[in-house]
Motif scaffolding. Structure first.
Motif, short mmCIF file in Angstrom:
data_model
loop_
_atom_site.label_atom_id
_atom_site.label_comp_id
_atom_site.label_asym_id
_atom_site.label_seq_id
_atom_site.Cartn_x
_atom_site.Cartn_y
_atom_site.Cartn_z
N MET A 122 0.83 -1.20 0.00
CA MET A 122 0.00 0.00 0.00
C MET A 122 0.87 1.25 0.00
O MET A 122 0.54 2.26 -0.66
N LEU A 123 1.97 1.23 0.74
CA LEU A 123 2.91 2.34 0.74
C LEU A 123 3.44 2.59 -0.67
O LEU A 123 3.46 3.72 -1.16
N HIS A 124 3.87 1.52 -1.34
CA HIS A 124 4.40 1.68 -2.69
C HIS A 124 3.32 2.18 -3.65
O HIS A 124 3.56 3.04 -4.50
N HIS A 125 2.11 1.66 -3.51
CA HIS A 125 1.01 2.11 -4.37
C HIS A 125 0.73 3.60 -4.18
O HIS A 125 0.51 4.32 -5.16
N GLU A 126 0.74 4.06 -2.95
CA GLU A 126 0.50 5.49 -2.68
C GLU A 126 1.55 6.36 -3.35
O GLU A 126 1.23 7.43 -3.90
N ILE A 127 2.80 5.90 -3.33
CA ILE A 127 3.89 6.67 -3.91
C ILE A 127 3.88 6.59 -5.43
O ILE A 127 4.06 7.59 -6.13
N ALA A 128 3.69 5.39 -5.97
CA ALA A 128 3.84 5.18 -7.40
C ALA A 128 2.81 5.94 -8.22
O ALA A 128 3.08 6.30 -9.38
N GLY A 129 1.65 6.20 -7.65
CA GLY A 129 0.61 6.91 -8.40
C GLY A 129 0.70 8.42 -8.30
O GLY A 129 -0.22 9.12 -8.74
N TRP A 130 1.79 8.94 -7.74
CA TRP A 130 1.93 10.37 -7.48
C TRP A 130 2.89 10.98 -8.48
O TRP A 130 4.05 10.56 -8.60
N ASP A 131 2.45 11.97 -9.21
CA ASP A 131 3.27 12.66 -10.19
C ASP A 131 4.13 13.71 -9.48
O ASP A 131 3.82 14.90 -9.46
N ASP A 132 5.21 13.24 -8.88
CA ASP A 132 6.10 14.08 -8.08
C ASP A 132 7.51 13.53 -8.25
O ASP A 132 7.72 12.32 -8.17
N PRO A 133 8.51 14.38 -8.50
CA PRO A 133 9.87 13.87 -8.74
C PRO A 133 10.43 13.03 -7.60
O PRO A 133 11.02 11.96 -7.84
N ASP A 134 10.27 13.49 -6.36
CA ASP A 134 10.75 12.69 -5.23
C ASP A 134 10.03 11.35 -5.17
O ASP A 134 10.65 10.29 -4.93
N ALA A 135 8.73 11.38 -5.39
CA ALA A 135 7.94 10.15 -5.31
C ALA A 135 8.41 9.14 -6.35
O ALA A 135 8.45 7.93 -6.08
N GLN A 136 8.75 9.58 -7.53
CA GLN A 136 9.21 8.65 -8.56
C GLN A 136 10.54 8.01 -8.17
O GLN A 136 10.77 6.83 -8.44
N THR A 137 11.40 8.78 -7.52
CA THR A 137 12.65 8.19 -7.01
C THR A 137 12.36 7.18 -5.91
O THR A 137 12.92 6.07 -5.89
N TRP A 138 11.50 7.56 -4.99
CA TRP A 138 11.15 6.64 -3.90
C TRP A 138 10.51 5.37 -4.45
O TRP A 138 10.80 4.27 -3.96
N SER A 139 9.67 5.51 -5.44
CA SER A 139 9.00 4.34 -6.01
C SER A 139 10.02 3.39 -6.63
O SER A 139 9.93 2.17 -6.44
N ALA A 140 10.97 3.92 -7.37
CA ALA A 140 12.00 3.07 -7.96
C ALA A 140 12.81 2.36 -6.88
O ALA A 140 13.15 1.17 -7.00
N ASN A 141 13.11 3.08 -5.80
CA ASN A 141 13.89 2.48 -4.72
C ASN A 141 13.11 1.42 -3.96
O ASN A 141 13.70 0.47 -3.41
N LEU A 142 11.78 1.58 -3.90
CA LEU A 142 10.94 0.59 -3.21
C LEU A 142 10.74 -0.68 -4.02
O LEU A 142 10.29 -1.70 -3.47
N ALA A 143 11.03 -0.66 -5.29
CA ALA A 143 10.72 -1.80 -6.16
C ALA A 143 11.29 -3.13 -5.67
O ALA A 143 10.59 -4.15 -5.71
N PRO A 144 12.54 -3.20 -5.19
CA PRO A 144 13.04 -4.50 -4.71
C PRO A 144 12.26 -5.05 -3.53
O PRO A 144 12.01 -6.27 -3.45
N LEU A 145 11.85 -4.18 -2.60
CA LEU A 145 11.06 -4.66 -1.46
C LEU A 145 9.69 -5.12 -1.92
O LEU A 145 9.20 -6.19 -1.50
#
Length: 352
Positions: A122-145
């Motif tokens: 749910m955390l990753h979903h909240e971030i991945a759907g956000w059009d925000d530069p920081d969020a896109q970085t966080w989403s990529a970093n969350l991908a392995p988890l």
């Protein structure tokens, strides 16, 4: 958000985010769980195993409190300390920290099944759907988890013959509900969505006359009856859900509509009941919203929503750490329930 809940959220958002910021960095005390594989196989400190999610007393609480910060930053940035939240998230959502989280998850496993698993997705979903530069970085970093958690779900769900109907972390329905929006977003790989749908059908579709009058138990922070109903509301059309709900709860017992009494905030198990009141409010709201228009049960459900939630909103911070390290998450889940939560719901058919 309705105007009423929006007003409540705006009045408390700064307080809730401040509590979350304090607690995600509070490493001790910590209820760390780690299976020892050999002598000396235990971390010196929580962040040795959990470089991102080391605070909030335990891993799953830390994950969900990070979700709270993202949710508030995304939805009402002007009402919270946005710069402080971004700083904290940038500290914790580094590629190295989240790679370490994924490695710990794969090598040591997680006792928070499926609760923490669902919140991680749910955390990753909240971030991945956000059009925000920081969020896109966080989403990529969350991908392995998220990949590790998805693999764990796919390995577990097909062999889990029976659901766990409890009011705590092992609750099957709530974990699937939290994972469902992420699963729905993975359009190129529907395996997790299929596994969730299959498990929910296998476990819950034939349930009738659920004994909800037995609730609550003394350490519940979830309602077994209402979490199951909320999951089904997310998976079924409005018409099909109403038919299922008629069979599942032919009557709404008073015990399910009456808020739990909390006698001691310093007792971690008794304090769970504060979360029960808020999670019930969220489930009742979702159920009421999922029934057909003018269903006669809706006014009763909405009345119970407010009776459960309103007294609890002022207990989120400033009481005891056994409450403060996690309860704000459930307040925000309830107060921001709306269109984003509907990502986990099946498309609605026209009423007949």
């Amino acid at each position: 958000m309705t105007s009423r809940r929006e007003t409540q959220l705006l009045a408390r958002a700064a307080e809730y985010s401040a509590a979350a910021l304090r607690n995600i960095r509070k490493e001790f005390p910590n209820d760390i769980r780690s299976t020892m594989r050999f002598a000396g196989d235990f971390p010196n400190r929580p962040r040795d195993l959990y470089p991102a999610f080391y605070g909030c007393f335990d891993w799953h609480s830390c994950v969900e409190m990070h979700w709270l910060l993202v949710r508030l930053l995304r939805t009402i940035p002007d009402a919270v300390p946005a710069d402080d939240i971004r700083t904290a998230l940038n500290e914790h959502f580094t590629a190295d920290a989240l790679k370490g989280e994924a490695e710990t998850f794969r090598t040591k496993g997680s006792r928070a099944r499926p609760y923490g698993w669902g919140w991680a997705l749910m955390l990753h979903h909240e971030i991945a759907g956000w059009d925000d530069p920081d969020a896109q970085t966080w989403s990529a970093n969350l991908a392995p988890l998220s990949a590790a958690v998805t693999d764990a779900f796919l390995g577990w769900l097909p062999k889990q013959t029976y659901p766990v109907r409890t009011g705590a972390h092992n609750n099957s329905a709530f974990g699937l509900s939290r994972a469902l929006p992420y699963a729905r977003s993975q359009t190129e790989n529907p395996a997790l969505l299929t596994a969730i749908q299959d498990a929910a059908t296998r476990w819950f579709s034939a349930d009738t006359d659920y004994p909800a009058g037995w609730e609550p138990s003394g350490a519940d922070f979830l309602s077994p009856a209402l979490t199951e109903a909320e999951l089904q509301a997310s998976l079924l059309s409005r018409t099909d859900f109403a038919a299922w709900f008629d069979r599942f709860l032919p009557e709404l017992p008073a015990a399910l509509l009456t808020p739990a009494t909390v006698s001691d905030d310093s007792d971690g198990q008794i304090a769970h009941l504060r979360g029960l009141n808020l999670s019930r409010a969220w489930c009742l709201l979702r159920v009421a919203d999922s029934l057909p228009a003018a269903d006669p049960r809706q006014p009763l459900l909405i009345s119970a929503v407010e009776a459960h939630a309103d007294p609890e909103l002022d207990h989120v911070s400033g009481s005891d750490y056994m409450v403060e390290h996690w309860l704000a998450c459930y307040a925000v889940l309830y107060l921001t329930a709306g269109s984003r939560d509907q990502a986990g719901r099946a498309p609605q058919r026209a009423e007949t």
